[in-house]
Design a protein around this motif. Structure first.
Motif, PDB file in Angstrom:
ATOM      1  N   LYS A  11       0.819  -1.102  -0.182  1.00  0.00           N
ATOM      2  CA  LYS A  11      -0.036  -0.033   0.002  1.00  0.00           C
ATOM      3  C   LYS A  11       0.964   1.186  -0.034  1.00  0.00           C
ATOM      4  CE  LYS A  11      -3.214   2.678   0.273  1.00  0.00           C
ATOM      5  NZ  LYS A  11      -4.294   2.989  -0.777  1.00  0.00           N
ATOM      6  N   TYR A  13       0.614   5.451   0.059  1.00  0.00           N
ATOM      7  CA  TYR A  13      -0.454   6.659   0.143  1.00  0.00           C
ATOM      8  C   TYR A  13       0.489   7.616  -0.490  1.00  0.00           C
ATOM      9  CZ  TYR A  13      -2.955   4.659   4.175  1.00  0.00           C
ATOM     10  OH  TYR A  13      -3.780   3.749   4.878  1.00  0.00           O
ATOM     11  N   LYS A  47      -6.974  -2.199   7.765  1.00  0.00           N
ATOM     12  CA  LYS A  47      -7.990  -1.419   6.957  1.00  0.00           C
ATOM     13  C   LYS A  47      -8.003  -2.091   5.620  1.00  0.00           C
ATOM     14  CE  LYS A  47      -8.191   2.781   9.081  1.00  0.00           C
ATOM     15  NZ  LYS A  47      -8.038   4.358   9.150  1.00  0.00           N
ATOM     16  N   LEU A  50     -10.616  -5.165   5.781  1.00  0.00           N
ATOM     17  CA  LEU A  50     -11.900  -4.696   5.593  1.00  0.00           C
ATOM     18  C   LEU A  50     -12.292  -3.922   4.675  1.00  0.00           C
ATOM     19  CD1 LEU A  50     -11.649  -4.050   9.691  1.00  0.00           C
ATOM     20  CD2 LEU A  50     -13.102  -5.657   8.421  1.00  0.00           C
ATOM     21  N   GLY A  51     -11.399  -3.614   3.777  1.00  0.00           N
ATOM     22  CA  GLY A  51     -11.985  -2.700   2.650  1.00  0.00           C
ATOM     23  C   GLY A  51     -12.309  -1.167   2.958  1.00  0.00           C
ATOM     24  N   LEU A  52     -11.598  -0.753   4.107  1.00  0.00           N
ATOM     25  CA  LEU A  52     -11.766   0.807   4.377  1.00  0.00           C
ATOM     26  C   LEU A  52     -10.587   1.438   3.391  1.00  0.00           C
ATOM     27  CD1 LEU A  52     -13.338  -0.381   6.740  1.00  0.00           C
ATOM     28  CD2 LEU A  52     -11.948   1.376   8.128  1.00  0.00           C
ATOM     29  N   VAL A  53      -9.515   0.614   3.120  1.00  0.00           N
ATOM     30  CA  VAL A  53      -8.552   1.256   2.235  1.00  0.00           C
ATOM     31  C   VAL A  53      -8.302   0.243   1.151  1.00  0.00           C
ATOM     32  CG1 VAL A  53      -5.932   1.569   2.468  1.00  0.00           C
ATOM     33  CG2 VAL A  53      -7.493   2.418   4.399  1.00  0.00           C
ATOM     34  N   ARG A  54      -7.932   0.925  -0.017  1.00  0.00           N
ATOM     35  CA  ARG A  54      -7.789  -0.069  -1.193  1.00  0.00           C
ATOM     36  C   ARG A  54      -6.313  -0.315  -1.245  1.00  0.00           C
ATOM     37  NH1 ARG A  54     -10.074   2.654  -6.308  1.00  0.00           N
ATOM     38  NH2 ARG A  54      -8.776   4.283  -5.231  1.00  0.00           N
ATOM     39  N   VAL A  70     -18.499  -6.595   0.950  1.00  0.00           N
ATOM     40  CA  VAL A  70     -19.729  -6.534   1.940  1.00  0.00           C
ATOM     41  C   VAL A  70     -19.880  -7.966   2.728  1.00  0.00           C
ATOM     42  CG1 VAL A  70     -22.064  -5.954   1.855  1.00  0.00           C
ATOM     43  CG2 VAL A  70     -20.771  -4.556   0.503  1.00  0.00           C
ATOM     44  N   ARG A  73     -17.755  -8.830   5.452  1.00  0.00           N
ATOM     45  CA  ARG A  73     -17.648  -7.991   6.484  1.00  0.00           C
ATOM     46  C   ARG A  73     -18.771  -8.534   7.423  1.00  0.00           C
ATOM     47  NH1 ARG A  73     -16.368  -3.296   3.072  1.00  0.00           N
ATOM     48  NH2 ARG A  73     -18.537  -2.705   3.218  1.00  0.00           N
ATOM     49  N   ARG A  74     -19.744  -9.115   6.800  1.00  0.00           N
ATOM     50  CA  ARG A  74     -20.914  -9.580   7.624  1.00  0.00           C
ATOM     51  C   ARG A  74     -20.268 -10.671   8.823  1.00  0.00           C
ATOM     52  NH1 ARG A  74     -26.104  -9.082   7.162  1.00  0.00           N
ATOM     53  NH2 ARG A  74     -26.019  -8.358   4.850  1.00  0.00           N
ATOM     54  N   TYR A  78     -15.032  -5.760  14.083  1.00  0.00           N
ATOM     55  CA  TYR A  78     -13.810  -4.662  14.079  1.00  0.00           C
ATOM     56  C   TYR A  78     -13.909  -3.701  15.163  1.00  0.00           C
ATOM     57  CZ  TYR A  78     -10.949  -1.187  11.970  1.00  0.00           C
ATOM     58  OH  TYR A  78     -10.135  -0.202  11.726  1.00  0.00           O
ATOM     59  N   PRO A  80     -12.077  -0.376  15.603  1.00  0.00           N
ATOM     60  CA  PRO A  80     -10.969   0.427  15.052  1.00  0.00           C
ATOM     61  C   PRO A  80     -10.101   1.136  16.096  1.00  0.00           C
ATOM     62  CG  PRO A  80     -13.357   1.167  14.481  1.00  0.00           C
ATOM     63  CD  PRO A  80     -13.424   0.088  15.500  1.00  0.00           C
ATOM     64  N   HIS A  83     -11.690   5.352  17.642  1.00  0.00           N
ATOM     65  CA  HIS A  83     -13.077   5.572  17.449  1.00  0.00           C
ATOM     66  C   HIS A  83     -13.784   6.607  17.914  1.00  0.00           C
ATOM     67  CE1 HIS A  83     -13.666   2.969  20.813  1.00  0.00           C
ATOM     68  NE2 HIS A  83     -12.660   2.545  20.499  1.00  0.00           N
TER      69      HIS A  83
ATOM     70  N   GLY B 275     -12.421   8.341  12.512  1.00  0.00           N
ATOM     71  CA  GLY B 275     -12.910   7.586  13.856  1.00  0.00           C
ATOM     72  C   GLY B 275     -14.181   7.222  13.803  1.00  0.00           C
ATOM     73  N   LEU B 279     -16.336   2.944  11.671  1.00  0.00           N
ATOM     74  CA  LEU B 279     -17.079   2.061  12.432  1.00  0.00           C
ATOM     75  C   LEU B 279     -18.366   1.686  11.389  1.00  0.00           C
ATOM     76  CD1 LEU B 279     -17.087   3.967  15.956  1.00  0.00           C
ATOM     77  CD2 LEU B 279     -16.749   1.602  15.609  1.00  0.00           C
ATOM     78  N   CYS B 282     -16.976  -0.524   8.088  1.00  0.00           N
ATOM     79  CA  CYS B 282     -16.584  -2.151   8.702  1.00  0.00           C
ATOM     80  C   CYS B 282     -17.887  -2.884   8.594  1.00  0.00           C
ATOM     81  CB  CYS B 282     -15.841  -2.048   9.679  1.00  0.00           C
ATOM     82  SG  CYS B 282     -16.711  -1.927  11.312  1.00  0.00           S
ATOM     83  N   PRO B 284     -21.488  -4.528   6.968  1.00  0.00           N
ATOM     84  CA  PRO B 284     -21.728  -5.024   5.697  1.00  0.00           C
ATOM     85  C   PRO B 284     -22.719  -4.176   5.037  1.00  0.00           C
ATOM     86  CG  PRO B 284     -22.703  -6.366   7.343  1.00  0.00           C
ATOM     87  CD  PRO B 284     -21.910  -5.412   8.279  1.00  0.00           C
ATOM     88  N   ARG B 287     -20.796   1.810   0.305  1.00  0.00           N
ATOM     89  CA  ARG B 287     -20.597   2.988   0.474  1.00  0.00           C
ATOM     90  C   ARG B 287     -21.560   3.716  -0.229  1.00  0.00           C
ATOM     91  NH1 ARG B 287     -14.025   4.003   0.624  1.00  0.00           N
ATOM     92  NH2 ARG B 287     -13.525   2.326   1.885  1.00  0.00           N
ATOM     93  N   ASP B 470      -9.682   6.555   0.374  1.00  0.00           N
ATOM     94  CA  ASP B 470      -9.383   5.554   1.596  1.00  0.00           C
ATOM     95  C   ASP B 470      -9.793   6.112   2.952  1.00  0.00           C
ATOM     96  OD1 ASP B 470      -8.123   3.874  -0.135  1.00  0.00           O
ATOM     97  OD2 ASP B 470      -6.079   4.668  -0.053  1.00  0.00           O
ATOM     98  N   TYR B 471     -10.169   5.434   3.562  1.00  0.00           N
ATOM     99  CA  TYR B 471     -10.614   6.061   4.900  1.00  0.00           C
ATOM    100  C   TYR B 471      -9.737   5.444   6.041  1.00  0.00           C
ATOM    101  CZ  TYR B 471     -14.517   8.529   2.946  1.00  0.00           C
ATOM    102  OH  TYR B 471     -15.310   9.457   2.121  1.00  0.00           O
TER     103      TYR B 471
END
Ligand SMILES: Nc1ncnc2c1ncn2[C@@H]1O[C@H](COP(=O)(O)OP(=O)(O)OP(=O)(O)O)[C@@H](O)[C@H]1O
Ligand SMILES: [Mg+2]
Lengths: 323, 471
Positions: A11, A13, A47, A50-54, A70, A73-74, A78, A80, A83, B275, B279, B282, B284, B287, B470-471
């Motif tokens: 990755k 950035y 991340k 979990l797909g938060l970051v590619r 998706v 993720r079910r 997680y 974070p 948070h 933050g 939550l 993540c 299911p 976006r 990207d978050y």
């Protein structure tokens, strides 16, 4: 089937290379700890899972499916780092909201929410607004929300951040219970003592690269370092032992003790024989083990021998990357 | 679906957490209460009928089809012997005409003012005068005072009709004229039958239907539960129009949009905060879904507020006056739709900047911009209609046309809503005298389609940004 598997995960950035080809594998039922300095890329790795970051390159699978979808993720819970819960919720309503996003049916939610909050010890305050919670309470709630839908894999980014010692012990016990019931836990932590107590396997990430990986036993095991002390009044024959090819170092604590380091193929037996021959009486003989912290410090130093040592000596917890 | 409702519920929680919403609901309740404190008592039939026939001095030529208003004060109308019959009333209508203007007063064949009025009503208007030219360039204002000035009303003065034309007016035409006057001025359905009388005196037997439950029936209006008498002769419809269009749709709508924008501007930036977003992402849920649901959450918020206010006022009006016309309720979806335009802009800015302040400022600025474009377009349209736009550069017209074609139809939606309300409350005569009948109305289809397309583009851009980040 591995629960988590990454192959050559990369990755970047912009110009920061957060991960440089990380490959690791977590098996079912393990508690797996990911260690590393600040900015090493631990959170980035999670991340991506979990797909938060590619990801920029490489592959990652979770529970046998491509990471970050998706669907997968079910089946994952997680927590974070850093948070921020929506301030207008109570613990109960937040859990209810998240539970419905996970597709947990309402009757199950009604039962699971108090149960889960009880597990992390905040059930008594579950109807107060989150904005009235202390840091540790929020952290406990964070763990609860990662558990409520009974996921197969639980990913925790610094789970005990801000939690008091009692709470940390409870959380460790909770993890042990979860492990017993077949859950897999993947966690990031800076508290090496805890990781050592709870994790089955550990990986150390250094500047986006995996530098050590193995079970705790494998990592902390150290062959050939003994501490020896003789009876009161007797002095250790340092010269004689050193002549046999051992490295001997007197220790200041406890007084009179020495540390003997073996070299290739040597054992402690000849030293004991020598002491017996000289009529000295042995009072203390322990094979020295290293802690995870020792391993971590050494690994981190080894991994970047060229780093500015001046700066690093001054800082208790060195900061890497561009944080 | 479960996650959709979960997010709606979450938006609702967020909205009711602040105090602004309670201030708003409190204000709404006060307005509802004030409306509920009004009482409307229909005037006695004899008094009412007399009042209604006095309005017949105002006529609309070309059998009511002309844009022009004309007035003839030479005829005296009076209603007598008003008696209930069936579900309506029976009465005698007398018209005392003035024949002095005839060429030869002694000639029984000469014309009179009533015949001339009917003849003028049958024809296209003659010479006309603009209202602004009459009143020393003063703009006419509607009873509400606020709002844009209505387009200029044209008056016809000399309803010229030759003696031959006047003599040619038949009994049937007189009856038709009066039937039309009853319909236009009071919303009354009447049957009219001429009786024998010596001209220039005319007598008619009139039977109406619908009792007093018609738009133009005069009422006594009191406020604060009878404590204050506002008027003893006012059309129910007129009062309702002022409340529904001028106060609620006009002022109330602007306030609702503004406060709605301020409250909802926080929704998406809060969700995207560092933050917080982890939550949600993540969980299911995709976006795009997350963002669209959140957008709908904002709309729902405004929908609920307007439903409460408009629904409450509608109910109060209906219960207090017996006016159950549902058209006012259309303000609820239309105002929500209007809000949808600016909230889409707010969403776009929120996704790009994550700042509630930026979202608020840009979306409110955009709302003002749309309002100004709408106003300028209205003015330009009039200039062009009257061929007075010669001193304006052509590019200004082109620019306004382009802006109006490509931007959401904020102003048009407002116009259409006002028309809907006016159609549900005012008599035709009032709609015309308030200048509402001569406005060129845009079509519902194009207004809604262009607006929907705009919202879709804004949301698509927002989603694209959201998905790539990207978050
Ligand atoms: N969104 C981002 N944009 C740019 N750089 C980022 C972003 N997130 C992380 N980084 C960079 O990537 C590197 C790895 O960050 P990461 O958060 O994964 O570290 P970490 O190991 O979790 O550290 P810590 O122990 O402090 O939590 C850092 O250099 C960080 O500055
Ligand atoms: Mg981290």
């Amino acid at each position: 089937m591995s629960i988590i598997e990454t192959r050559n995960l990369t990755k970047t950035y912009g110009r920061i290379e957060a991960l440089k080809g990380v490959s690791l594998r977590v098996e079912k039922g393990q508690i797996y700890g990911l260690l590393g300095q600040n900015g090493a890329g631990k959170t980035t790795l999670i991340k991506i899972l979990l797909g938060l970051v590619r990801r920029t390159d490489g592959e990652a699978t979770l529970l046998g499916e491509p990471a970050g979808t998706v669907r997968v993720r079910r089946r994952v819970g997680y927590l974070p780092e850093d948070h921020q819960f929506p301030y207008y919720h109570t613990a109960y309503s937040l859990m209810d909201f998240y539970g419905s996003l996970y597709g947990v049916p309402a009757p199950v939610r009604r039962r699971r929410i108090p149960e889960t909050l009880e597990l992390v010890g905040i059930a008594g305050r579950m109807h107060s607004k989150i904005k009235t919670y202390s840091k540790g309470m929020k952290q406990r709630l964070g763990i609860a929300q990662a558990l409520m839908h009974d996921p197969e894999l639980i990913i925790l980014d610094e789970p005990t951040d801000g939690v008091d010692p009692m709470g940390r012990k409870e959380i460790r016990e909770l993890m042990a219970t979860l492990k017993k019931s077949g859950h897999t836990i993947f966690l990031n932590s800076h508290l090496l003592g805890e990781v050592e107590m709870i994790c089955d396997r550990v990986a150390i990430l250094q500047r986006g690269q995996l530098v050590r990986e193995g079970t705790i036993a494998e990592l902390t095991q150290q062959k050939g370092l003994y501490v020896v002390r003789l009876a009161e009044g007797q002095s250790f024959p340092i010269e004689a032992v050193a002549q046999q090819g051992y490295t001997v170092r007197p220790l200041s604590e406890p007084p009179g003790a020495v540390e003997i380091a073996m070299h290739d193929g040597q054992t402690i037996d000849p030293v004991i024989r020598l002491l017996v021959e000289r009529g000295l009486s042995l009072r203390h003989l322990v094979e020295q083990k290293q802690t995870l912290e020792d391993v971590f410090m050494k690994t981190v130093e080894e991994a970047e021998p060229g780093v500015d040592r001046q700066r690093r000596r001054g800082a208790a917890r060195p900061v890497g990357g561009g944080n | 679906m479960q996650s959709f409702f979960a997010i709606l519920k979450d938006s609702y929680r967020e909205a009711v957490d602040g105090f602004v919403i309670y201030v708003m609901l409190g204000l709404s309740s006060v307005v509802i209460l004030v409306v509920a404190s009004m009482s409307f008592t229909p005037a006695e039939p004899a008094v009412a009928m007399e009042a209604i026939v006095q309005r017949f001095a105002v006529i609309f030529p070309d059998k009511g089809r002309s844009r022009v208003i004309s007035a003839s004060f030479e005829n005296r109308y009076s209603a007598s012997a008003v008696k209930p019959e069936g579900d309506g009333y029976r009465l005698r209508l007398s018209v005392t005409a003035n024949s002095s203007r005839g060429d030869d007063p002694d000639n029984p064949q000469a014309g009179d003012s009533f015949r001339r009025t009917v003849a003028a009503w049958l024809k296209q208007p003659g010479r006309t005068v603009k209202m602004s030219d009459l009143a020393g360039k003063q703009q006419p204002t509607g009873p509400g005072g606020g709002g844009p000035p209505p387009p200029e009303i044209e008056f016809s003065f000399n309803h010229e009709a030759t003696i031959e034309e006047q003599r040619a007016v038949t009994d049937a035409q007189m009856e038709e004229f009066l039937r039309n006057q009853f319909a236009v001025h009071a919303g009354l359905t009447a049957s009219v039958q001429r009786r024998q009388a010596n001209e220039p005196q005319y007598e008619f037997d009139v039977t109406t239907t619908g009792g007093s439950a018609v738009r133009g029936w005069p009422h006594t209006m009191k406020m604060f539960f009878g404590a204050v008498t506002v008027s003893e002769d006012v059309n129910l419809g007129t009062v309702l129009w002022i409340i529904e269009d001028q106060i609620i749709n006009g002022v109330g709508g602007a306030v609702a949009l503004l406060i709605g924008l301020i409250i909802t501007a926080f929704f998406i930036p809060n969700m995207l905060r560092k933050g917080s977003i982890d939550l949600l992402l993540c969980k299911p849920i995709g976006r795009v879904q997350l963002l669209i649901y959140k957008y709908i959450g904002g709309l729902t918020f405004v929908f609920l507020i307007t439903s409460f206010t408009v629904g409450g006022i509608w109910l109060a009006i209906a219960l207090r006056s017996g006016h159950w016309d549902p058209r006012f309720l259309a303000v609820i979806p239309l105002l929500t739709f209007t809000f949808g335009i600016v909230y889409a802009v707010s969403t776009l800015i929120a996704v790009f900047t994550r700042s509630p302040i930026a979202a608020m400022i840009v979306s409110i600025g955009f709302m003002l911009f749309l309002y100004i474009v709408g106003q300028v377009k209205t003015i330009f349209d009039r200039l062009r209609l009257e061929e007075r736009g010669d001193n304006m550069p052509q590019w200004a017209f082109t620019l306004v046309e382009i802006l109006n074609n490509w931007l959401p139809r904020y102003k048009d939606l407002d116009k259409l809503t006002s028309k809907l309300i006016a159609d549900g409350t005012l008599t035709e005569a009032e709609r015309r005298t308030f200048g509402l009948a001569s406005i060129e109305y845009p079509s519902w289809e194009s207004t809604i389609l262009v607006t929907l397309a705009f919202i879709a583009v804004m949301l698509a851009l927002s989603c694209m940004r959201m998905v790539r980040r990207d978050y």
